[in-house]
Design a protein around this motif. Structure first.
Motif, PDB file in Angstrom:
ATOM      1  N   VAL A  28      -4.815  -3.623   2.975  1.00  0.00           N
ATOM      2  CA  VAL A  28      -3.878  -3.548   4.099  1.00  0.00           C
ATOM      3  C   VAL A  28      -4.237  -2.338   4.946  1.00  0.00           C
ATOM      4  N   GLU A  29      -4.483  -2.571   6.219  1.00  0.00           N
ATOM      5  CA  GLU A  29      -4.834  -1.485   7.134  1.00  0.00           C
ATOM      6  C   GLU A  29      -3.849  -1.349   8.282  1.00  0.00           C
ATOM      7  N   ASP A  30      -2.755  -2.095   8.216  1.00  0.00           N
ATOM      8  CA  ASP A  30      -1.760  -2.047   9.283  1.00  0.00           C
ATOM      9  C   ASP A  30      -1.050  -0.694   9.273  1.00  0.00           C
ATOM     10  N   PRO A  31      -1.022   0.029  10.376  1.00  0.00           N
ATOM     11  CA  PRO A  31      -0.425   1.372  10.406  1.00  0.00           C
ATOM     12  C   PRO A  31       1.068   1.378  10.078  1.00  0.00           C
ATOM     13  N   ALA A  32       1.789   0.359  10.533  1.00  0.00           N
ATOM     14  CA  ALA A  32       3.235   0.337  10.308  1.00  0.00           C
ATOM     15  C   ALA A  32       3.565   0.214   8.825  1.00  0.00           C
ATOM     16  N   ILE A  33       2.836  -0.640   8.098  1.00  0.00           N
ATOM     17  CA  ILE A  33       3.075  -0.804   6.663  1.00  0.00           C
ATOM     18  C   ILE A  33       2.669   0.449   5.905  1.00  0.00           C
ATOM     19  N   LEU A  34       1.511   0.998   6.229  1.00  0.00           N
ATOM     20  CA  LEU A  34       1.042   2.199   5.538  1.00  0.00           C
ATOM     21  C   LEU A  34       1.935   3.399   5.833  1.00  0.00           C
ATOM     22  N   TRP A  35       2.561   3.417   7.009  1.00  0.00           N
ATOM     23  CA  TRP A  35       3.469   4.502   7.368  1.00  0.00           C
ATOM     24  C   TRP A  35       4.650   4.584   6.404  1.00  0.00           C
ATOM     25  N   LEU A  36       5.089   3.437   5.892  1.00  0.00           N
ATOM     26  CA  LEU A  36       6.236   3.416   4.986  1.00  0.00           C
ATOM     27  C   LEU A  36       6.012   4.260   3.738  1.00  0.00           C
ATOM     28  N   GLN A  37       4.755   4.337   3.309  1.00  0.00           N
ATOM     29  CA  GLN A  37       4.455   5.058   2.079  1.00  0.00           C
ATOM     30  C   GLN A  37       3.838   6.430   2.329  1.00  0.00           C
ATOM     31  N   SER A  38       3.036   6.531   3.358  1.00  0.00           N
ATOM     32  CA  SER A  38       2.286   7.774   3.576  1.00  0.00           C
ATOM     33  C   SER A  38       3.127   8.877   4.196  1.00  0.00           C
ATOM     34  N   THR A  39       4.209   8.518   4.846  1.00  0.00           N
ATOM     35  CA  THR A  39       5.033   9.524   5.517  1.00  0.00           C
ATOM     36  C   THR A  39       5.893  10.269   4.515  1.00  0.00           C
ATOM     37  N   ARG A  40       5.818  11.579   4.537  1.00  0.00           N
ATOM     38  CA  ARG A  40       6.643  12.432   3.681  1.00  0.00           C
ATOM     39  C   ARG A  40       7.683  13.123   4.558  1.00  0.00           C
ATOM     40  N   LEU A  41       8.930  12.771   4.351  1.00  0.00           N
ATOM     41  CA  LEU A  41      10.010  13.405   5.102  1.00  0.00           C
ATOM     42  C   LEU A  41      10.508  14.596   4.297  1.00  0.00           C
ATOM     43  N   GLN A  42      10.106  15.781   4.691  1.00  0.00           N
ATOM     44  CA  GLN A  42      10.447  17.002   3.965  1.00  0.00           C
ATOM     45  C   GLN A  42      11.894  17.390   4.240  1.00  0.00           C
ATOM     46  N   THR A  43      12.592  17.836   3.191  1.00  0.00           N
ATOM     47  CA  THR A  43      13.976  18.283   3.351  1.00  0.00           C
ATOM     48  C   THR A  43      14.045  19.733   3.799  1.00  0.00           C
ATOM     49  N   GLY A  44      12.972  20.469   3.617  1.00  0.00           N
ATOM     50  CA  GLY A  44      12.966  21.875   4.000  1.00  0.00           C
ATOM     51  C   GLY A  44      13.578  22.788   2.957  1.00  0.00           C
ATOM     52  N   VAL A  45      13.980  22.213   1.817  1.00  0.00           N
ATOM     53  CA  VAL A  45      14.597  23.002   0.743  1.00  0.00           C
ATOM     54  C   VAL A  45      13.808  22.775  -0.538  1.00  0.00           C
ATOM     55  N   GLY A  46      13.070  23.783  -0.964  1.00  0.00           N
ATOM     56  CA  GLY A  46      12.411  23.728  -2.261  1.00  0.00           C
ATOM     57  C   GLY A  46      11.298  22.725  -2.402  1.00  0.00           C
ATOM     58  N   GLY A  47      10.813  22.165  -1.302  1.00  0.00           N
ATOM     59  CA  GLY A  47       9.706  21.219  -1.395  1.00  0.00           C
ATOM     60  C   GLY A  47      10.110  19.792  -1.714  1.00  0.00           C
ATOM     61  N   TRP A  48      11.398  19.465  -1.645  1.00  0.00           N
ATOM     62  CA  TRP A  48      11.834  18.087  -1.870  1.00  0.00           C
ATOM     63  C   TRP A  48      11.378  17.217  -0.711  1.00  0.00           C
ATOM     64  N   TYR A  49      11.040  15.972  -1.004  1.00  0.00           N
ATOM     65  CA  TYR A  49      10.639  15.056   0.058  1.00  0.00           C
ATOM     66  C   TYR A  49      11.083  13.647  -0.306  1.00  0.00           C
ATOM     67  N   ILE A  50      11.066  12.796   0.692  1.00  0.00           N
ATOM     68  CA  ILE A  50      11.373  11.382   0.488  1.00  0.00           C
ATOM     69  C   ILE A  50      10.523  10.584   1.460  1.00  0.00           C
ATOM     70  N   THR A  51      10.184   9.378   1.095  1.00  0.00           N
ATOM     71  CA  THR A  51       9.379   8.503   1.943  1.00  0.00           C
ATOM     72  C   THR A  51      10.263   7.387   2.497  1.00  0.00           C
TER      73      THR A  51
END
Length: 341
Positions: free
Chosen positions: A164-187
């Motif tokens: 799968v090379e579609d950017p929209a699908i890969l974005w779902l997993q590759s994006t790290r949304l940082q919380t800014g507190v202690g290194g927590w993140y969510i995708t």
């Protein structure tokens, strides 16, 4: 001359007494709290043994690596609460993933591919529900037939892996949304999983559809006598399970970056184990989506613990089997206690 008598002071009720009273009135929550206790105990033991287990990176990865399983567990909870079972979810996830990857490879827009994957999953679930409800096929056999059908369809799409090379699908997993507190993140996949859990919990707790599911699992005959829409509700329960399998296909495809016909083999058993460990009775009528979420966390924690040890992943199966046996025994005790009451 009047005298006033001071009212006797009320002693504060200990929190333990309130908790014990709650459990005595809501025995269905006992397995959920037991699963939560086991999860906390495992996390404490892992941190004491490794010293770096309870870190933002590891805990965030639990949600990241098991997002698809959270989604499958929500749909499975609906089905098991009615007294049924769905063995097709892993194969449906693989089939929808293969078809979606094939369509993306051929240039079909993501905005069209994702709804098609969800719709096919729901359609497969509807097929299982029709076999169970209108042809009186046992849920085990009906979902087993759907499992073989979905797996065969996955191989018909392609015998080899599709990248799968579609950017929209890969974005779902590759994006790290940082919380800014202690290194927590969510995708985004983690957000989708949590929203699915929230939606499932709200539907079961606050809608007529959810209350009817519990009534059917408690006693289908009584539900019919009360005039509840038993047929429609059971069909919708399997549709929800299929829809979740289609959504899991999207999430798992994003997670792996490719689709393969053999993806998801054994996932249906992992899902059932997580739901049961989370406190849902296999006989139906008792259980919560929140408990299933805890069950997935228990499963994910065991996998991570085994990985930290560097041991073979077969020990994950052994540990899950032991926990599953333990919780089935606990459920039997709860049912026997409720019957005596």
């Amino acid at each position: 001359m009047t005298t006033t008598t001071a009212a006797p002071e009320r002693k504060a009720t200990p929190i333990s007494a309130v908790f014990a009273r709650f459990l005595s009135r809501h025995s269905s929550w006992i397995p959920v709290f037991a699963a939560l206790g086991i999860l906390l105990l495992m996390l404490i033991v892992a941190e004491a043994y490794f010293g770096n287990f309870l870190t933002p990176r590891v805990i965030s990865a639990l949600l990241l690596d098991n997002a698809y399983l959270f989604i499958l567990a929500v749909g499975m909870t609906f089905v098991i609460l009615t007294g049924g079972i769905d063995l097709s979810v892993g194969a449906v996830m693989a089939f929808t993933g293969m078809l979606g990857a094939s369509m993306l490879r051929d240039g079909v827009p993501t905005a069209l591919v994702a709804p098609i994957m969800l719709g096919l999953g729901a359609l497969m679930g509807l097929g299982v529900g029709v076999l169970v409800q209108y042809f009186d096929v046992q849920p085990f056999i009906a979902s087993l037939a759907a499992m073989f059908a979905a797996r065969g369809l996955a191989f018909m799409v392609s015998l080899s892996s599709i990248k799968v090379e579609d950017p929209a699908i890969l974005w779902l997993q590759s994006t790290r949304l940082q919380t800014g507190v202690g290194g927590w993140y969510i995708t985004p996949t983690g957000i989708i999983a949590l929203l699915t859990v929230l939606a499932g919990a709200l539907v079961l707790a606050y809608t007529r559809f959810g209350r009817t599911i519990y009534a059917i699992g408690g006693s289908e005959q009584s539900a019919r006598l009360m005039g509840l829409p038993v047929v429609r509700t059971k069909l919708l329960a399997y549709v929800v399970s299929g829809l979740c399998a289609g959504l899991a296909g999207v999430v798992f495809t994003a997670y792996t970056g490719a689709s393969y016909p053999l993806n998801g083999i054994g996932t249906e058993l992992d899902t059932i184990a997580a739901v049961v460990i989370g406190g849902t009775l296999l006989t139906g009528g008792s259980g919560y989506v929140v408990g299933s979420m805890i069950g997935v966390f228990v499963y994910g924690t065991i996998k991570t613990f085994i990985s930290f040890l560097g041991a073979d992943q077969s020990w994950t199966r052994i540990a899950i089997g032991a926990l599953l046996l333990l919780f089935v025994v606990v459920q039997r005790l709860i049912v026997a206690r409720s019957s005596r009451r």
